[in-house]
Design a protein around this motif. Sequence first.
Motif, mmCIF file in Angstrom:
data_model
loop_
_atom_site.group_PDB
_atom_site.id
_atom_site.type_symbol
_atom_site.label_atom_id
_atom_site.label_comp_id
_atom_site.label_asym_id
_atom_site.label_seq_id
_atom_site.Cartn_x
_atom_site.Cartn_y
_atom_site.Cartn_z
ATOM 1 N N PRO A 164 14.555 5.514 -8.530
ATOM 2 C CA PRO A 164 13.214 4.969 -8.786
ATOM 3 C C PRO A 164 12.838 3.920 -7.739
ATOM 4 C CG PRO A 164 14.598 4.911 -10.764
ATOM 5 C CD PRO A 164 15.504 5.211 -9.615
ATOM 6 N N GLY A 165 11.555 3.793 -7.466
ATOM 7 C CA GLY A 165 11.076 2.750 -6.567
ATOM 8 C C GLY A 165 11.417 1.372 -7.100
ATOM 9 N N PHE A 166 11.598 0.426 -6.184
ATOM 10 C CA PHE A 166 11.969 -0.933 -6.570
ATOM 11 C C PHE A 166 10.766 -1.690 -7.147
ATOM 12 C CE2 PHE A 166 14.928 -0.327 -2.776
ATOM 13 C CZ PHE A 166 15.994 0.052 -3.565
ATOM 14 N N ILE A 167 11.061 -2.598 -8.075
ATOM 15 C CA ILE A 167 10.047 -3.466 -8.672
ATOM 16 C C ILE A 167 10.494 -4.907 -8.459
ATOM 17 C CG2 ILE A 167 8.850 -4.115 -10.805
ATOM 18 C CD1 ILE A 167 9.393 -1.281 -11.852
ATOM 19 N N ASP A 168 9.761 -5.638 -7.636
ATOM 20 C CA ASP A 168 10.107 -7.019 -7.283
ATOM 21 C C ASP A 168 9.060 -7.950 -7.888
ATOM 22 O OD1 ASP A 168 10.985 -9.384 -6.173
ATOM 23 O OD2 ASP A 168 10.959 -8.671 -4.095
ATOM 24 N N LEU A 169 9.466 -8.745 -8.854
ATOM 25 C CA LEU A 169 8.515 -9.590 -9.576
ATOM 26 C C LEU A 169 8.411 -10.995 -8.992
ATOM 27 C CD1 LEU A 169 9.246 -8.545 -13.280
ATOM 28 C CD2 LEU A 169 7.658 -7.536 -11.616
ATOM 29 N N GLN A 170 9.047 -11.213 -7.835
ATOM 30 C CA GLN A 170 8.924 -12.537 -7.204
ATOM 31 C C GLN A 170 9.164 -12.412 -5.704
ATOM 32 O OE1 GLN A 170 10.652 -15.793 -9.305
ATOM 33 N NE2 GLN A 170 10.749 -17.117 -7.522
ATOM 34 N N ILE A 171 8.075 -12.329 -4.961
ATOM 35 C CA ILE A 171 8.176 -12.279 -3.501
ATOM 36 C C ILE A 171 6.965 -12.980 -2.907
ATOM 37 C CG2 ILE A 171 7.168 -9.933 -3.458
ATOM 38 C CD1 ILE A 171 9.003 -9.534 -0.909
ATOM 39 N N TYR A 172 7.207 -13.793 -1.903
ATOM 40 C CA TYR A 172 6.165 -14.654 -1.334
ATOM 41 C C TYR A 172 5.470 -14.065 -0.116
ATOM 42 C CZ TYR A 172 7.570 -18.543 -4.276
ATOM 43 O OH TYR A 172 7.817 -19.344 -5.350
ATOM 44 N N GLY A 173 6.195 -13.238 0.600
ATOM 45 C CA GLY A 173 5.587 -12.726 1.821
ATOM 46 C C GLY A 173 6.416 -11.619 2.427
ATOM 47 N N ALA A 174 5.790 -10.876 3.324
ATOM 48 C CA ALA A 174 6.447 -9.796 4.046
ATOM 49 C C ALA A 174 5.541 -9.407 5.205
ATOM 50 C CB ALA A 174 6.693 -8.589 3.134
ATOM 51 N N GLY A 175 6.079 -8.655 6.132
ATOM 52 C CA GLY A 175 5.279 -8.225 7.271
ATOM 53 C C GLY A 175 4.747 -9.366 8.110
ATOM 54 N N GLY A 176 5.448 -10.494 8.087
ATOM 55 C CA GLY A 176 5.011 -11.664 8.856
ATOM 56 C C GLY A 176 3.914 -12.478 8.202
ATOM 57 N N LYS A 177 3.568 -12.164 6.942
ATOM 58 C CA LYS A 177 2.500 -12.871 6.248
ATOM 59 C C LYS A 177 3.046 -13.565 5.001
ATOM 60 C CE LYS A 177 -0.818 -11.430 8.985
ATOM 61 N NZ LYS A 177 -1.586 -12.364 9.849
ATOM 62 N N LEU A 178 2.815 -14.870 4.908
ATOM 63 C CA LEU A 178 3.101 -15.646 3.699
ATOM 64 C C LEU A 178 1.771 -15.810 2.962
ATOM 65 C CD1 LEU A 178 5.563 -17.225 2.396
ATOM 66 C CD2 LEU A 178 4.453 -19.284 3.307
ATOM 67 N N PHE A 179 1.688 -15.273 1.750
ATOM 68 C CA PHE A 179 0.394 -15.167 1.091
ATOM 69 C C PHE A 179 -0.268 -16.528 0.876
ATOM 70 C CE2 PHE A 179 -2.061 -14.171 -2.980
ATOM 71 C CZ PHE A 179 -3.168 -13.715 -2.287
ATOM 72 N N SER A 180 0.501 -17.533 0.485
ATOM 73 C CA SER A 180 -0.114 -18.841 0.229
ATOM 74 C C SER A 180 -0.614 -19.496 1.507
ATOM 75 C CB SER A 180 0.873 -19.773 -0.479
ATOM 76 O OG SER A 180 1.996 -20.033 0.334
ATOM 77 N N ALA A 181 -0.037 -19.139 2.657
ATOM 78 C CA ALA A 181 -0.494 -19.689 3.931
ATOM 79 C C ALA A 181 -1.704 -18.928 4.463
ATOM 80 C CB ALA A 181 0.633 -19.656 4.963
ATOM 81 N N GLU A 182 -1.818 -17.650 4.078
ATOM 82 C CA GLU A 182 -2.969 -16.818 4.446
ATOM 83 C C GLU A 182 -3.493 -16.112 3.194
ATOM 84 O OE1 GLU A 182 -3.111 -14.435 8.109
ATOM 85 O OE2 GLU A 182 -1.076 -15.164 8.486
ATOM 86 N N PRO A 183 -4.206 -16.823 2.346
ATOM 87 C CA PRO A 183 -4.661 -16.228 1.086
ATOM 88 C C PRO A 183 -5.890 -15.343 1.266
ATOM 89 C CG PRO A 183 -5.347 -18.522 1.185
ATOM 90 C CD PRO A 183 -4.548 -18.253 2.437
ATOM 91 N N THR A 184 -5.653 -14.180 1.874
ATOM 92 C CA THR A 184 -6.752 -13.268 2.169
ATOM 93 C C THR A 184 -6.390 -11.858 1.717
ATOM 94 O OG1 THR A 184 -5.903 -12.673 4.367
ATOM 95 C CG2 THR A 184 -7.357 -14.612 4.226
ATOM 96 N N VAL A 185 -7.415 -11.044 1.568
ATOM 97 C CA VAL A 185 -7.203 -9.631 1.243
ATOM 98 C C VAL A 185 -6.407 -8.958 2.349
ATOM 99 C CG1 VAL A 185 -8.371 -7.415 0.894
ATOM 100 C CG2 VAL A 185 -9.272 -9.493 -0.181
ATOM 101 N N GLU A 186 -6.704 -9.298 3.591
ATOM 102 C CA GLU A 186 -6.031 -8.671 4.724
ATOM 103 C C GLU A 186 -4.532 -8.973 4.701
ATOM 104 O OE1 GLU A 186 -10.238 -8.901 5.331
ATOM 105 O OE2 GLU A 186 -8.795 -10.518 4.912
ATOM 106 N N ALA A 187 -4.166 -10.230 4.444
ATOM 107 C CA ALA A 187 -2.751 -10.603 4.404
ATOM 108 C C ALA A 187 -2.034 -9.899 3.259
ATOM 109 C CB ALA A 187 -2.614 -12.111 4.264
ATOM 110 N N LEU A 188 -2.659 -9.846 2.085
ATOM 111 C CA LEU A 188 -2.039 -9.192 0.940
ATOM 112 C C LEU A 188 -1.860 -7.695 1.193
ATOM 113 C CD1 LEU A 188 -0.881 -9.776 -1.804
ATOM 114 C CD2 LEU A 188 -3.170 -9.566 -2.794
ATOM 115 N N THR A 189 -2.797 -7.094 1.904
ATOM 116 C CA THR A 189 -2.679 -5.674 2.252
ATOM 117 C C THR A 189 -1.510 -5.436 3.202
ATOM 118 O OG1 THR A 189 -5.062 -5.358 1.964
ATOM 119 C CG2 THR A 189 -3.891 -3.710 3.264
ATOM 120 N N ILE A 190 -1.332 -6.323 4.177
ATOM 121 C CA ILE A 190 -0.197 -6.213 5.101
ATOM 122 C C ILE A 190 1.115 -6.367 4.341
ATOM 123 C CG2 ILE A 190 1.003 -7.382 6.999
ATOM 124 C CD1 ILE A 190 -1.809 -7.976 8.166
#
Length: 366
Positions: free
Chosen positions: A48-74
């Motif tokens: 089964p696919g993984f389910i991660d209920l606590q992650i702050y960032g990935a793909g070089g984007k930290l969501f709280s530092a870049e709180p945008t739709v574009e960052a969340l999509t990356i």
Amino acid sequence: MPFTALSNCAYFQDDQLVKNQEITINGTDISNIGDSNTTQESEALVIPGFIDLQIYGAGGKLFSAEPTVEALTIIENDLLKKGTTSFLACMATNTPEVFNACIVAAKEHRKIARNCLGLHLEGPFLNPKRRGAHVEAHIRKASLDEVKALLDFGDGVIKMMTIAPELQDDEVIQYLLDNDVIVSLGHSDASIEQATAAYDQGVQTTTHLFNAMTPIHHREPGIPTAVFNHHKAMASIIVDNRHVDFEVVKFSQKLLKERLFLITDAVTECTTGPYQHHLVGDKFVMPDGTLSGSSLTMLQAVKNCVDHCDISLSDALKMSSLYPAKLINADNLKGKIASGYQADLLVLDQELNLKEVIFKGVSIPN
């Protein structure tokens, strides 16, 4: 409707590895599982696919530092390629302005979301005594009016919240529970009695077991003992041998079994804002050296469980999928390979290397 199939593969049916199987996908769901029309030995393991209920960032984007739709999509696209087919984007204690910006972005992103299920707010209603890397200036006790306004503004995107229950009024905790927010005990100085009372009230889980909480002591048992002894309380754990020693993970899993699940608590390099994460070896630290987040992937966490923690592969896979699915009340749809379940599947080779990601029945390009 169009369908496809994974042939000549193996998968875990409960704890039993079943080989030479064909998994048929119809649209977004698994429609059938049966024997393959071949006697060739299974080459691929499907999980089964993984389910991660606590992650702050990935793909070089930290969501709280870049709180945008574009960052969340990356972030979600990067996680999807690594096998995380469901996740909660996590935010640490911050200013109301940053929280609001993240919530606005998450609400807008919801229209195009793929594997992002919503937000996990880790703070600001924590105990400053156990703040870890969280910014103390923004930590505070919650008021019922503030929580009501927060959930109203969130409009359903706030799925989970970490709080220190010993500092919160019962009416605040009850309001969160009544409004279908998963409440997690964390960054807390609670005694065993206070933690047990919170679990008895309905607090469902515990944030990164052993980290930022009262420890186990033979005369002051602390939060971990409260979790171990409770009949329902769950806990997440970071299996990177930095946040928690592998030997501690080993005995924790033997005690908690289906109540222990994996998170990455992963961050990414960031040089702006209050959370400036720097990679040192295989861990992230703040500028003052405080351990801040992991560099884990869910697949590496699973491998660590198997290679270092005496946890069977079938149990490690449940910790990464079925058990978090149960916590978010999605275990009738996710976290299992069975007819009627969403076709979020990962194909691994015999060395547990990720070869293919299938999300809602569609193969995801690397």
